[in-house]
Scaffold this active site. Structure first.
Site, PDB file in Angstrom:
ATOM      1  N   LYS A  22     -10.520   5.135 -18.660  1.00 18.94           N
ATOM      2  CA  LYS A  22     -10.599   5.169 -16.867  1.00 18.94           C
ATOM      3  C   LYS A  22     -10.661   5.718 -16.428  1.00 18.94           C
ATOM      4  CE  LYS A  22      -8.191   2.338 -14.097  1.00 18.94           C
ATOM      5  NZ  LYS A  22      -8.116   2.781 -13.080  1.00 18.94           N
ATOM      6  N   ASN A  23      -9.068   6.492 -16.785  1.00 15.00           N
ATOM      7  CA  ASN A  23      -8.819   7.660 -15.823  1.00 15.00           C
ATOM      8  C   ASN A  23      -9.259   8.939 -15.773  1.00 15.00           C
ATOM      9  OD1 ASN A  23      -7.705   5.828 -14.171  1.00 15.00           O
ATOM     10  ND2 ASN A  23      -5.406   6.471 -15.409  1.00 15.00           N
ATOM     11  N   CYS A 116      -1.786   0.317  -1.553  1.00 18.78           N
ATOM     12  CA  CYS A 116      -2.643  -0.161  -2.259  1.00 18.78           C
ATOM     13  C   CYS A 116      -1.298  -1.330  -2.690  1.00 18.78           C
ATOM     14  CB  CYS A 116      -3.068   0.261  -3.339  1.00 18.78           C
ATOM     15  SG  CYS A 116      -2.358   1.339  -4.466  1.00 18.78           S
ATOM     16  N   ARG A 121       0.586   4.565  -0.902  1.00 20.06           N
ATOM     17  CA  ARG A 121      -0.902   5.399  -1.346  1.00 20.06           C
ATOM     18  C   ARG A 121      -1.043   6.558  -0.628  1.00 20.06           C
ATOM     19  NH1 ARG A 121      -3.335   3.261  -6.965  1.00 20.06           N
ATOM     20  NH2 ARG A 121      -2.888   5.329  -8.029  1.00 20.06           N
ATOM     21  N   ASP A 306       1.805   3.159 -16.218  1.00 21.83           N
ATOM     22  CA  ASP A 306       0.819   1.986 -16.436  1.00 21.83           C
ATOM     23  C   ASP A 306       0.950   1.137 -17.904  1.00 21.83           C
ATOM     24  OD1 ASP A 306      -0.477   2.923 -14.294  1.00 21.83           O
ATOM     25  OD2 ASP A 306      -2.128   4.079 -15.614  1.00 21.83           O
ATOM     26  N   ARG A 398     -11.646  -3.944 -13.414  1.00 19.76           N
ATOM     27  CA  ARG A 398     -11.134  -2.720 -12.882  1.00 19.76           C
ATOM     28  C   ARG A 398     -10.796  -1.566 -14.111  1.00 19.76           C
ATOM     29  NH1 ARG A 398      -6.909  -1.464  -9.585  1.00 19.76           N
ATOM     30  NH2 ARG A 398      -7.696   0.439  -9.821  1.00 19.76           N
TER      31      ARG A 398
END
Ligand code: UD1
Length: 427
Positions: A22-23, A116, A121, A306, A398
């Protein structure tokens, strides 16, 4: 609304194919905006954030087609330089479009990103870096208006912290800017290297990615290319963690060990045996995981933030006491309450969490607090005695493609169910 229902206690066993990152996909989709000609992204994960990025591209005037795991993007001319608030809100990382829209259009209007679930953020580093390249900003009514009166130009930029997003925005703005940009204290994440590799295939002149200093020589034009998104190292460690926490064995296909090299030694320290091969990685879990004395999150190549929640879930069942330190985000222990509800013994003080391993967790009804926190609850549920229900799984969607199907394919008892809506208005 949907939830995951897990009947825990089954050791996982089998093979999983790891989806694309995803990133990496998100900044590369933003980068596609800079290209004249067609861009084809293979191994693109089918995730809600990726679909949101495609909607932003379409809104800006691009043509986006998604077929299985291939996304094709063509942007002949920008139709708009404004990303509406609704689209910005759909994707946490939408600020990554700023550098690309500025690079292509010379102006950009976006809603100012709020906080968030991981805490505030801020985007001060993004804005300061772009300012040094000639951008000007004003904020009015929650909207950020950006212009580049004399065009974007190269600059020597020192980031105060190796922010991933700020590094990506500088890369995106610099590839079409006039002259050379030298970015010091750049983020070194593998996803930055994937973005640089993509841009180079499109004709950009970039060197030094993966190191602290990146040099970018602006070019007049970029063309499209075909690029395969790198494997998702955080999803990878999550699935290895799922096998480890259940005392299982797993073969993770579609990756080698390299993207996870800053996390695998910790798994070994916890007693897992790893057998890397060129295109796959095997894990054999011990009967009981061992605690780790001290684990702290740091910018790459340090241990990634993460993966913190994922390891906390595992360590809550490990033999001994582990100490974790979160150094990247202010508010990244929100999964702790759910783990404690399931029987974990965790004490948080500031950025430090002390985890005293217990012999068993018990199933409970919990709610995902954020993407990785939600994944940690699923891992805990896989190992717990009895039934766990994880709600608010839009967070999980997500970043994990059909997580329940992937886990079920290796023996987990996990299903997705609709949560009947209670009705917002009762008269
Ligand atoms: C990216 C990742 C996210 C990961 C994070 C850190 C994506 C889409 N997301 O997020 O999964 O957890 O890197 O590895 O790639 N900060 C500022 N000012 C700024 C920018 C950042 O103070 O202008 C702070 C942030 O609040 C945070 C820290 O710097 O505390 C790291 O943020 P950053 O590296 O920018 O993370 P993201 O790019 O948002």
């Amino acid at each position: 609304m949907q939830k995951l229902v897990i009947d825990g206690g089954v050791p996982l066993e089998g093979e999983i194919f790891l989806h694309g990152a995803k990133n990496s996909a998100l900044p590369i989709l933003a980068a596609a905006l800079l290209c004249n000609g067609e861009t084809t992204l293979e191994n693109c994960p089918r995730l809600t954030d990726v679909f949101a990025a495609c909607r932003i591209l379409t809104h800006l005037g691009g043509r986006c087609t998604i077929q299985e795991h291939t996304v094709t993007v063509q942007v002949r001319a920008l139709r708009s330089d404004t990303i509406p608030e609704a689209l910005m809100q759909e994707m946490r990382s939408s600020i990554i479009f700023l550098g690309a829209v500025l690079g292509r259009a010379g102006t950009c209007h976006v809603s100012y990103p709020g906080g968030c679930e991981l805490g505030p953020r801020p985007i001060d580093m993004h804005l300061e870096a772009l300012r040094q390249m000639g951008a000007r900003f004003s904020v009015c009514g929650g909207q950020l208006d950006c212009t580049v009166p004399d065009g974007l130009h190269g600059a020597v930029i020192h980031l105060p912290f190796p922010s991933v997003g700020a590094t990506e925005n500088v890369l995106l703005a610099a590839v079409l800017a006039k002259g050379e940009t030298v970015l010091h204290n750049a983020a070194r994440e593998p996803e930055i290297c994937d973005l640089a590799a993509f841009l180079r295939k499109c004709g950009a002149k970039i060197s030094g990615e993966g190191e602290s200093t990146i040099r970018i020589e602006g070019t007049e034009r970029l063309h499209g290319c075909v690029h395969a998104i790198m494997p998702d190292r955080i999803a990878g460690i999550t699935y290895l963690g799922a096998a480890a926490i259940t005392g299982g064995t797993l073969c993770l296909k579609g990756t080698d060990a390299q993207p996870m090299e800053n996390m695998l030694p910790t798994l070994e320290q916890m007693g897992c045996r790893l057998y890397p091969e060129p295109d796959r990685l095997h894990l054999l879990a011990p009967r009981r995981l061992r605690a780790v004395p001290f684990l702290r999150t740091m910018p790459h190549p340090g241990f990634p933030t993460d993966a913190q929640a994922i390891f906390m879930a595992m360590l809550s069942l490990a033999d001994g006491v582990s100490v974790l330190e979160e150094n990247i985000f202010e508010n990244r222990y929100r999964h702790v309450d759910a783990l404690v509800k399931m029987g974990a013994r965790i004490h948080v003080s500031g950025r430090t969490a002390v985890v005293a391993g217990v012999r068993a967790l018990s199933g409970a009804a919990v709610s995902a607090t954020d993407l990785r926190g939600g994944a940690a609850m699923v891992l805990a549920g896989l190992a717990a005695q009895g039934r766990t229900e994880v709600r608010q799984i839009s967070h999980i969607d997500r970043g994990y493609e059909t997580m329940e199907l992937v886990l079920r394919s290796v023996g987990a008892q996990i299903v997705r169910k609709d949560v009947p809506s209670e009705g917002l208005l009762r008269i």
